[in-house]
Design a protein around this motif. Structure first.
Motif, PDB file in Angstrom:
ATOM      1  N   ALA A  14      60.234  42.602  33.920  1.00 33.81           N
ATOM      2  CA  ALA A  14      59.653  43.184  35.135  1.00 33.81           C
ATOM      3  C   ALA A  14      58.130  43.086  35.120  1.00 33.81           C
ATOM      4  N   VAL A  15      57.508  43.313  33.958  1.00 37.28           N
ATOM      5  CA  VAL A  15      56.047  43.198  33.877  1.00 37.28           C
ATOM      6  C   VAL A  15      55.626  41.739  34.017  1.00 37.28           C
ATOM      7  N   MET A  16      56.360  40.828  33.411  1.00 35.98           N
ATOM      8  CA  MET A  16      56.018  39.417  33.530  1.00 35.98           C
ATOM      9  C   MET A  16      56.120  38.929  34.971  1.00 35.98           C
ATOM     10  N   LEU A  17      56.990  39.529  35.743  1.00 38.89           N
ATOM     11  CA  LEU A  17      57.166  39.123  37.146  1.00 38.89           C
ATOM     12  C   LEU A  17      56.318  39.965  38.095  1.00 38.89           C
ATOM     13  N   THR A  18      55.342  40.671  37.554  1.00 42.52           N
ATOM     14  CA  THR A  18      54.374  41.419  38.371  1.00 42.52           C
ATOM     15  C   THR A  18      53.165  40.516  38.613  1.00 42.52           C
ATOM     16  N   PRO A  19      52.910  40.095  39.857  1.00 40.25           N
ATOM     17  CA  PRO A  19      51.822  39.139  40.079  1.00 40.25           C
ATOM     18  C   PRO A  19      50.432  39.759  40.107  1.00 40.25           C
ATOM     19  N   ASP A  20      50.308  40.991  40.592  1.00 40.65           N
ATOM     20  CA  ASP A  20      48.985  41.592  40.746  1.00 40.65           C
ATOM     21  C   ASP A  20      48.382  41.894  39.374  1.00 40.65           C
ATOM     22  N   PRO A  21      47.173  41.408  39.090  1.00 41.19           N
ATOM     23  CA  PRO A  21      46.617  41.595  37.746  1.00 41.19           C
ATOM     24  C   PRO A  21      46.480  43.051  37.316  1.00 41.19           C
ATOM     25  N   GLN A  22      45.959  43.905  38.201  1.00 42.53           N
ATOM     26  CA  GLN A  22      45.801  45.306  37.817  1.00 42.53           C
ATOM     27  C   GLN A  22      47.153  45.969  37.585  1.00 42.53           C
ATOM     28  N   ALA A  23      48.126  45.649  38.423  1.00 37.39           N
ATOM     29  CA  ALA A  23      49.468  46.204  38.229  1.00 37.39           C
ATOM     30  C   ALA A  23      50.091  45.686  36.931  1.00 37.39           C
ATOM     31  N   LYS A  24      49.815  44.418  36.571  1.00 40.18           N
ATOM     32  CA  LYS A  24      50.333  43.889  35.313  1.00 40.18           C
ATOM     33  C   LYS A  24      49.708  44.613  34.124  1.00 40.18           C
ATOM     34  N   VAL A  25      48.399  44.872  34.210  1.00 39.38           N
ATOM     35  CA  VAL A  25      47.726  45.616  33.138  1.00 39.38           C
ATOM     36  C   VAL A  25      48.348  47.002  32.986  1.00 39.38           C
ATOM     37  N   MET A  51      58.637  31.098  34.150  1.00 37.49           N
ATOM     38  CA  MET A  51      57.225  31.160  34.516  1.00 37.49           C
ATOM     39  C   MET A  51      56.923  32.566  35.002  1.00 37.49           C
ATOM     40  N   PRO A  52      55.883  33.222  34.498  1.00 32.48           N
ATOM     41  CA  PRO A  52      55.527  34.551  35.005  1.00 32.48           C
ATOM     42  C   PRO A  52      55.020  34.460  36.446  1.00 32.48           C
ATOM     43  N   ALA A  53      55.058  35.584  37.129  1.00 25.92           N
ATOM     44  CA  ALA A  53      54.473  35.637  38.468  1.00 25.92           C
ATOM     45  C   ALA A  53      52.957  35.543  38.359  1.00 25.92           C
ATOM     46  N   ARG A  54      52.340  34.895  39.344  1.00 24.85           N
ATOM     47  CA  ARG A  54      50.898  34.742  39.367  1.00 24.85           C
ATOM     48  C   ARG A  54      50.347  35.226  40.708  1.00 24.85           C
ATOM     49  N   PRO A  55      49.135  35.786  40.717  1.00 19.23           N
ATOM     50  CA  PRO A  55      48.524  36.204  41.982  1.00 19.23           C
ATOM     51  C   PRO A  55      48.162  34.992  42.828  1.00 19.23           C
ATOM     52  N   GLU A  56      47.898  35.221  44.124  1.00 23.76           N
ATOM     53  CA  GLU A  56      47.506  34.119  45.004  1.00 23.76           C
ATOM     54  C   GLU A  56      46.187  33.506  44.569  1.00 23.76           C
ATOM     55  N   GLN A  57      45.308  34.328  44.038  1.00 27.69           N
ATOM     56  CA  GLN A  57      44.030  33.861  43.512  1.00 27.69           C
ATOM     57  C   GLN A  57      43.948  34.265  42.034  1.00 27.69           C
ATOM     58  N   PRO A  58      43.451  33.447  41.162  1.00 29.25           N
ATOM     59  CA  PRO A  58      42.763  32.181  41.413  1.00 29.25           C
ATOM     60  C   PRO A  58      43.714  31.038  41.732  1.00 29.25           C
ATOM     61  N   VAL A  59      43.171  30.039  42.432  1.00 29.49           N
ATOM     62  CA  VAL A  59      43.883  28.777  42.623  1.00 29.49           C
ATOM     63  C   VAL A  59      44.019  28.114  41.251  1.00 29.49           C
ATOM     64  N   LEU A  60      45.238  27.679  40.921  1.00 30.39           N
ATOM     65  CA  LEU A  60      45.489  27.059  39.620  1.00 30.39           C
ATOM     66  C   LEU A  60      45.476  25.544  39.756  1.00 30.39           C
ATOM     67  N   LEU A  61      44.681  24.895  38.932  1.00 34.67           N
ATOM     68  CA  LEU A  61      44.506  23.452  38.958  1.00 34.67           C
ATOM     69  C   LEU A  61      44.930  22.851  37.623  1.00 34.67           C
ATOM     70  N   PRO A  62      45.295  21.567  37.618  1.00 35.84           N
ATOM     71  CA  PRO A  62      45.488  20.908  36.320  1.00 35.84           C
ATOM     72  C   PRO A  62      44.178  20.931  35.535  1.00 35.84           C
ATOM     73  N   PRO A  63      44.256  20.997  34.206  1.00 36.13           N
ATOM     74  CA  PRO A  63      43.020  21.075  33.415  1.00 36.13           C
ATOM     75  C   PRO A  63      42.010  19.977  33.742  1.00 36.13           C
ATOM     76  N   ASN A  64      42.505  18.749  34.017  1.00 36.86           N
ATOM     77  CA  ASN A  64      41.571  17.653  34.272  1.00 36.86           C
ATOM     78  C   ASN A  64      40.967  17.686  35.678  1.00 36.86           C
ATOM     79  N   ALA A  65      41.430  18.629  36.513  1.00 32.07           N
ATOM     80  CA  ALA A  65      40.872  18.764  37.860  1.00 32.07           C
ATOM     81  C   ALA A  65      39.893  19.920  37.972  1.00 32.07           C
ATOM     82  N   MET A  66      39.664  20.623  36.867  1.00 31.82           N
ATOM     83  CA  MET A  66      38.764  21.771  36.904  1.00 31.82           C
ATOM     84  C   MET A  66      37.314  21.326  37.052  1.00 31.82           C
ATOM     85  N   PRO A  67      36.533  22.019  37.917  1.00 28.46           N
ATOM     86  CA  PRO A  67      35.106  21.696  38.004  1.00 28.46           C
ATOM     87  C   PRO A  67      34.392  22.037  36.712  1.00 28.46           C
ATOM     88  N   LYS A  68      33.351  21.250  36.403  1.00 28.73           N
ATOM     89  CA  LYS A  68      32.546  21.534  35.217  1.00 28.73           C
ATOM     90  C   LYS A  68      31.803  22.846  35.424  1.00 28.73           C
TER      91      LYS A  68
END
Length: 266
Positions: A14-25, A51-68
């Motif tokens: 249930a905690v892993m499927l909690t997307p909101d970061p503060q609620a997960k904490v 896969m755990p639930a994730r919040p809408e933000q941050p946008v998740l990118l492949p590692p090689n697409a991350m801005p420097k």
């Protein structure tokens, strides 16, 4: 009829499927308190999510697409670095919870207690860094984050030895190597507050890596394996990156990664 205690595995899921970061904490803290108080049945009938639930933000990118993000000297670079560390700690909550829930039936009470304590630490680390971002006028989710951190969990979901070899003994151990230099960077620009947070994190991570090495040693003994060679085999099979110096030798030794272990891997 007497009431039955809720299942530990269901509570972890249930905690892993909690997307909101503060609620997960908050959910992680409540879960660990309930476990320590004996309010959860030590049962594992509920499977962990792929896969755990994730919040809408941050946008998740492949590692090689991350801005420097630069090296942290500018204010923008500092914010980007704190945000990246905050994301790592957020994902680390679920990595620790998954270890407890996925392998707890196999490894027992002591294993679960250790990894739930790691989850509580990671939740605290995330909260400290998220608060620091807010103090600096930003927030977790303001920048993109990379989506590669969960790959290690997915790659090692079949075997507790592989999980320990890669997550605490490679990924967290790498933090022991690089965080001291990161602390120096923040101190160099006068940001002692962030430096103190990172020092707290690296101190805790020595203990986390030690949990990994001690449980790995037990498994090696049970399977009749030599720990250095078995670690090398598992990392070669299941870790996509490379493990190379420079190493923080004193911190790694404190965490149970002996010179023999490091020589086998490096």
């Amino acid at each position: 009829m007497p009431e039955t205690s809720p299942s530990l595995s269901a509570a972890i899921r249930a905690v892993m499927l909690t997307p909101d970061p503060q609620a997960k904490v908050m959910g992680t803290r409540a879960l660990v308190r309930a476990f320590r108080a004996g309010h959860l049945a030590f049962t594992f009938e509920t499977a962990m999510p792929d896969m755990p639930a994730r919040p809408e933000q941050p946008v998740l990118l492949p590692p090689n697409a991350m801005p420097k993000r630069g090296r942290g000297g500018s204010e923008r670079g500092r914010l980007a670095l704190i945000h990246a560390l905050c994301h790592i700690e957020f994902v680390a909550i679920d990595l620790a919870l998954d270890a407890a829930g996925r392998f707890g039936a196999e490894r027992g009470q002591g294993f679960v207690a250790d990894w739930l304590s790691v989850a509580a630490d990671e939740a605290m680390h995330y909260a400290l860094l998220a608060r620091r971002l807010r103090t600096l006028g930003s927030h977790y989710g303001a920048l993109p984050a990379h989506d590669g951190l969960w790959d290690a969990a997915r790659e090692t979901a079949h075997d507790v030895a592989a999980r320990l070899a890669v997550v605490p003994m490679v990924l967290e151990a790498r933090g022991l190597d690089v965080t001291p230099q990161t602390i120096e960077r923040f101190l160099a620009v006068g940001d002692a507050t962030t430096a103190r947070i990172l020092q707290r994190i690296v101190d805790d991570e020595v203990r986390h890596v030690r949990f990994g090495t001690s449980h790995f040693a037990k498994i090696c003994e049970e399977r009749g394996k030599q720990a250095p060679q078995f670690w090398k085999e598992l990392v070669t099979q299941h870790f996509r990156g490379s493990v190379k110096p420079p190493f923080n030798d004193s911190a790694r030794r404190s965490a149970g990664l002996s010179c023999e272990m490091m020589a086998a891997l490096a």
